[in-house]
Motif scaffolding. Sequence first.
Motif, PDB file in Angstrom:
ATOM      1  N   LYS A 356       0.944  -1.146  -0.160  1.00  0.00           N
ATOM      2  CA  LYS A 356      -0.098   0.124  -0.007  1.00  0.00           C
ATOM      3  C   LYS A 356       1.097   1.377  -0.025  1.00  0.00           C
ATOM      4  O   LYS A 356       1.901   1.352   0.601  1.00  0.00           O
ATOM      5  CB  LYS A 356      -0.939  -0.085   1.270  1.00  0.00           C
ATOM      6  CG  LYS A 356      -1.856  -1.184   1.168  1.00  0.00           C
ATOM      7  CD  LYS A 356      -2.560  -1.166   2.589  1.00  0.00           C
ATOM      8  CE  LYS A 356      -3.461  -2.504   2.731  1.00  0.00           C
ATOM      9  NZ  LYS A 356      -4.079  -2.517   4.041  1.00  0.00           N
ATOM     10  N   HIS A 357       0.461   2.214  -0.511  1.00  0.00           N
ATOM     11  CA  HIS A 357       1.064   3.582  -0.623  1.00  0.00           C
ATOM     12  C   HIS A 357       0.857   4.455   0.536  1.00  0.00           C
ATOM     13  O   HIS A 357       0.300   5.379   0.708  1.00  0.00           O
ATOM     14  CB  HIS A 357       0.591   4.279  -1.758  1.00  0.00           C
ATOM     15  CG  HIS A 357       0.761   3.635  -3.118  1.00  0.00           C
ATOM     16  ND1 HIS A 357       0.394   4.323  -4.530  1.00  0.00           N
ATOM     17  CD2 HIS A 357       1.341   2.638  -3.514  1.00  0.00           C
ATOM     18  CE1 HIS A 357       0.706   3.242  -5.515  1.00  0.00           C
ATOM     19  NE2 HIS A 357       1.335   2.234  -4.988  1.00  0.00           N
ATOM     20  N   GLU A 358       1.498   3.954   1.715  1.00  0.00           N
ATOM     21  CA  GLU A 358       1.366   4.400   2.960  1.00  0.00           C
ATOM     22  C   GLU A 358       2.481   5.247   3.368  1.00  0.00           C
ATOM     23  O   GLU A 358       3.644   5.208   2.864  1.00  0.00           O
ATOM     24  CB  GLU A 358       1.383   3.281   4.123  1.00  0.00           C
ATOM     25  CG  GLU A 358      -0.039   2.437   4.110  1.00  0.00           C
ATOM     26  CD  GLU A 358      -0.964   3.348   4.904  1.00  0.00           C
ATOM     27  OE1 GLU A 358      -0.934   4.309   5.531  1.00  0.00           O
ATOM     28  OE2 GLU A 358      -2.228   2.867   4.850  1.00  0.00           O
ATOM     29  N   GLY A 359       2.271   6.386   4.027  1.00  0.00           N
ATOM     30  CA  GLY A 359       3.352   7.533   4.025  1.00  0.00           C
ATOM     31  C   GLY A 359       4.249   6.976   5.419  1.00  0.00           C
ATOM     32  O   GLY A 359       5.251   7.771   5.431  1.00  0.00           O
ATOM     33  N   ARG A 360       3.910   5.786   6.105  1.00  0.00           N
ATOM     34  CA  ARG A 360       4.833   5.468   7.057  1.00  0.00           C
ATOM     35  C   ARG A 360       6.312   4.698   6.432  1.00  0.00           C
ATOM     36  O   ARG A 360       7.117   4.487   7.055  1.00  0.00           O
ATOM     37  CB  ARG A 360       4.428   4.415   7.830  1.00  0.00           C
ATOM     38  CG  ARG A 360       3.957   3.182   7.264  1.00  0.00           C
ATOM     39  CD  ARG A 360       3.178   2.080   8.340  1.00  0.00           C
ATOM     40  NE  ARG A 360       1.907   2.995   8.720  1.00  0.00           N
ATOM     41  CZ  ARG A 360       1.314   2.661   9.918  1.00  0.00           C
ATOM     42  NH1 ARG A 360       1.853   1.614  10.779  1.00  0.00           N
ATOM     43  NH2 ARG A 360       0.119   3.044  10.056  1.00  0.00           N
ATOM     44  N   PHE A 361       6.177   4.404   5.100  1.00  0.00           N
ATOM     45  CA  PHE A 361       7.240   3.928   4.435  1.00  0.00           C
ATOM     46  C   PHE A 361       8.340   4.725   4.492  1.00  0.00           C
ATOM     47  O   PHE A 361       8.284   5.902   4.251  1.00  0.00           O
ATOM     48  CB  PHE A 361       6.926   3.480   2.804  1.00  0.00           C
ATOM     49  CG  PHE A 361       8.014   2.723   2.282  1.00  0.00           C
ATOM     50  CD1 PHE A 361       7.876   1.331   2.339  1.00  0.00           C
ATOM     51  CD2 PHE A 361       9.140   3.048   1.688  1.00  0.00           C
ATOM     52  CE1 PHE A 361       8.736   0.655   1.610  1.00  0.00           C
ATOM     53  CE2 PHE A 361      10.018   2.432   0.856  1.00  0.00           C
ATOM     54  CZ  PHE A 361      10.115   1.095   0.877  1.00  0.00           C
ATOM     55  N   LEU A 362       9.603   4.085   4.880  1.00  0.00           N
ATOM     56  CA  LEU A 362      10.850   5.107   5.178  1.00  0.00           C
ATOM     57  C   LEU A 362      11.881   5.209   4.063  1.00  0.00           C
ATOM     58  O   LEU A 362      12.106   4.316   3.242  1.00  0.00           O
ATOM     59  CB  LEU A 362      11.571   4.507   6.362  1.00  0.00           C
ATOM     60  CG  LEU A 362      10.867   4.474   7.725  1.00  0.00           C
ATOM     61  CD1 LEU A 362      11.611   3.711   8.697  1.00  0.00           C
ATOM     62  CD2 LEU A 362      10.512   5.826   8.185  1.00  0.00           C
ATOM     63  N   GLN A 363      12.117   6.608   3.918  1.00  0.00           N
ATOM     64  CA  GLN A 363      13.502   6.690   3.044  1.00  0.00           C
ATOM     65  C   GLN A 363      14.617   6.841   4.248  1.00  0.00           C
ATOM     66  O   GLN A 363      14.474   7.458   5.092  1.00  0.00           O
ATOM     67  CB  GLN A 363      13.305   7.872   2.215  1.00  0.00           C
ATOM     68  CG  GLN A 363      12.139   7.989   1.329  1.00  0.00           C
ATOM     69  CD  GLN A 363      12.372   6.707   0.177  1.00  0.00           C
ATOM     70  OE1 GLN A 363      13.306   6.736  -0.300  1.00  0.00           O
ATOM     71  NE2 GLN A 363      11.306   6.074  -0.159  1.00  0.00           N
ATOM     72  N   VAL A 364      16.018   6.340   3.671  1.00  0.00           N
ATOM     73  CA  VAL A 364      16.915   6.146   4.833  1.00  0.00           C
ATOM     74  C   VAL A 364      18.436   6.754   4.273  1.00  0.00           C
ATOM     75  O   VAL A 364      18.671   6.764   3.035  1.00  0.00           O
ATOM     76  CB  VAL A 364      16.910   4.746   5.617  1.00  0.00           C
ATOM     77  CG1 VAL A 364      15.756   4.095   5.908  1.00  0.00           C
ATOM     78  CG2 VAL A 364      17.374   3.597   4.085  1.00  0.00           C
ATOM     79  N   SER A 365      18.930   6.925   5.167  1.00  0.00           N
ATOM     80  CA  SER A 365      20.410   7.356   5.003  1.00  0.00           C
ATOM     81  C   SER A 365      21.228   6.630   6.236  1.00  0.00           C
ATOM     82  O   SER A 365      20.912   6.602   7.262  1.00  0.00           O
ATOM     83  CB  SER A 365      20.839   8.775   5.031  1.00  0.00           C
ATOM     84  OG  SER A 365      21.872   9.018   4.895  1.00  0.00           O
ATOM     85  N   GLY A 366      22.450   6.131   5.760  1.00  0.00           N
ATOM     86  CA  GLY A 366      23.291   5.502   6.643  1.00  0.00           C
ATOM     87  C   GLY A 366      22.832   4.129   6.973  1.00  0.00           C
ATOM     88  O   GLY A 366      23.531   3.259   8.007  1.00  0.00           O
TER      89      GLY A 366
END
Length: 555
Positions: A356-366
């Motif tokens: 699902k296109h949920e806003g909780r999906f994370l974009q990450v660094s490190g």
Amino acid sequence: MTPNIQIIYEKEDVIDLNRTLNIVHFNDVYNIEQSDQEPVGGAARFLTALENIILKGPTLVLFSGDALSPSSISMLVEGRQMIEILNKFHIDCACLGNHDFDFGLDVLMTHIENSNFPWLISNAFDAYTKKPLANVKDKHIIEKDGLKVGLIGLNCDIVIALTHMRWVNDTILAENVPEIDLFLGGHDHDYVVKQINEKWIIKSGTDFRELSVIELDLSEKFRGVNKIEKYIIDSKIEENLEIKSIIDSYLENVNKELDQTLGQMNVELEGRFSYVRTQETNLGNFITDIMLEAVNAECAFLNSGALRSDLVHPIGEFKMRDLKKILPYLDENVVISVTGNQLLQALENGVSKYPKHEGRFLQVSGIRFAFDPLKPPGNRIDPRLVKVQDEILDLEKKYNLATIFYLKQGKEGFDCLIDCPVLIDEENIPVLCTLVENHFKTVNCLKKNPALKKFRSSIVPLVVVNRLMQKINQEHSTALAPTQKLSFSGDTMIVTKVLSRLERQISRETEDYKKKISEFEKESIKLAPKVEGRIIRIQSTEHFEQLLDEFGAIY
């Protein structure tokens, strides 16, 4: 010009074409101005299309919420521009969306009082009065052309659920409430039409780029839906001059700032919700890398719901306007201390609703991790397939995490972060959009004078600097450790030679350190972020085993 219309559904056995009612539906509108890309949308062209539809016969205009925020203009006038626009749209009824509450209840209630149409909400109530929030209705009945249309309310010729929630919740409603005849939804920004239990659920896109026209068969009271049309609001449609004048008056005050060029992007930035909410993207990497470079932390993550543009940003000039479309909120940053286990829980929550296109999906660094979407939520990530700064996650170790205060509060299901100690609070870090502005300033500074080191913010994350320094210090310690006790009496010349050799070694390593820092900066100033394999979707058992080897996991 002929409008761009797609027929989504059409019934064959229409009895009487003279006994119909059109419903125009739209949802989730944020930017009143047109876009640079087709379909350009914009409120002025949208009203032209809308009024042409109304001329065809009896029409209901229904809106499924989210208008007051977020946008660059809304940040300046708290959504006032949208009420002025929507009051021209012949709206019969609207339901409140989650972002309509962004500026608080007092502002919302003022906007509701200034609206020339009713607002509804039926699932959020004041804890004290037990009445619907913002003193709006929880149901509404409209009489149109001899037909009683109930919105949420029952005992009418046709009952319409005007909603603002995820697809799964609309589906549950359609499966369990047979009394509702039609579902007109918002919150999801994709244009999608589905039929559940012979009832239509319609989501009509976003941002004045699309609308739906639903033709109802009234030959015998209500006999269902004759036709569903998708109108695409492109540049072929003429702008309504009155609305254009209103838009221009608002834009005049913000255009100078918004037209400021921040930098030159050398790649497209992927900001579409269908991407940022399901996978790693170069836009997500770009923003989270900037978060990490600004503070002393080992890793950073950002919920993809904070990235709001829903566009592919082209190569070339990147303006303040683009930044405000991507980050319209004043998101506050924090650095918190998390255990490896808490970090794992947060990553699990981020992929718990996939696909699902949920806003909780994370974009990450490190961070680099893999997840298996076929496994149950909460158990989709093997801790052996999580790395922080290229080292396997230690569930007991404490890590410094850069994120936004919104997630620290436990929003979007991130309850695991609520009790985490704050190392740097939001008062001591600029808001996220300002961090991005500062990054561009630093890049421009380095491009003009690569040797300039003073009076600019760092573009190299402190964690990278610290790791390089730690490596050098470890090598120095090893070199200094004597294999036998040194004497300063008879062996003076020998000691002197050892120290001289060590000094040369330190000099070489210092130059190597400077070279690596310089290489990092050169890569950053290219402004060409890319997808690097930070988030991996496990495809099969064989793929999982390959990843265990690649990550260097201990079986």
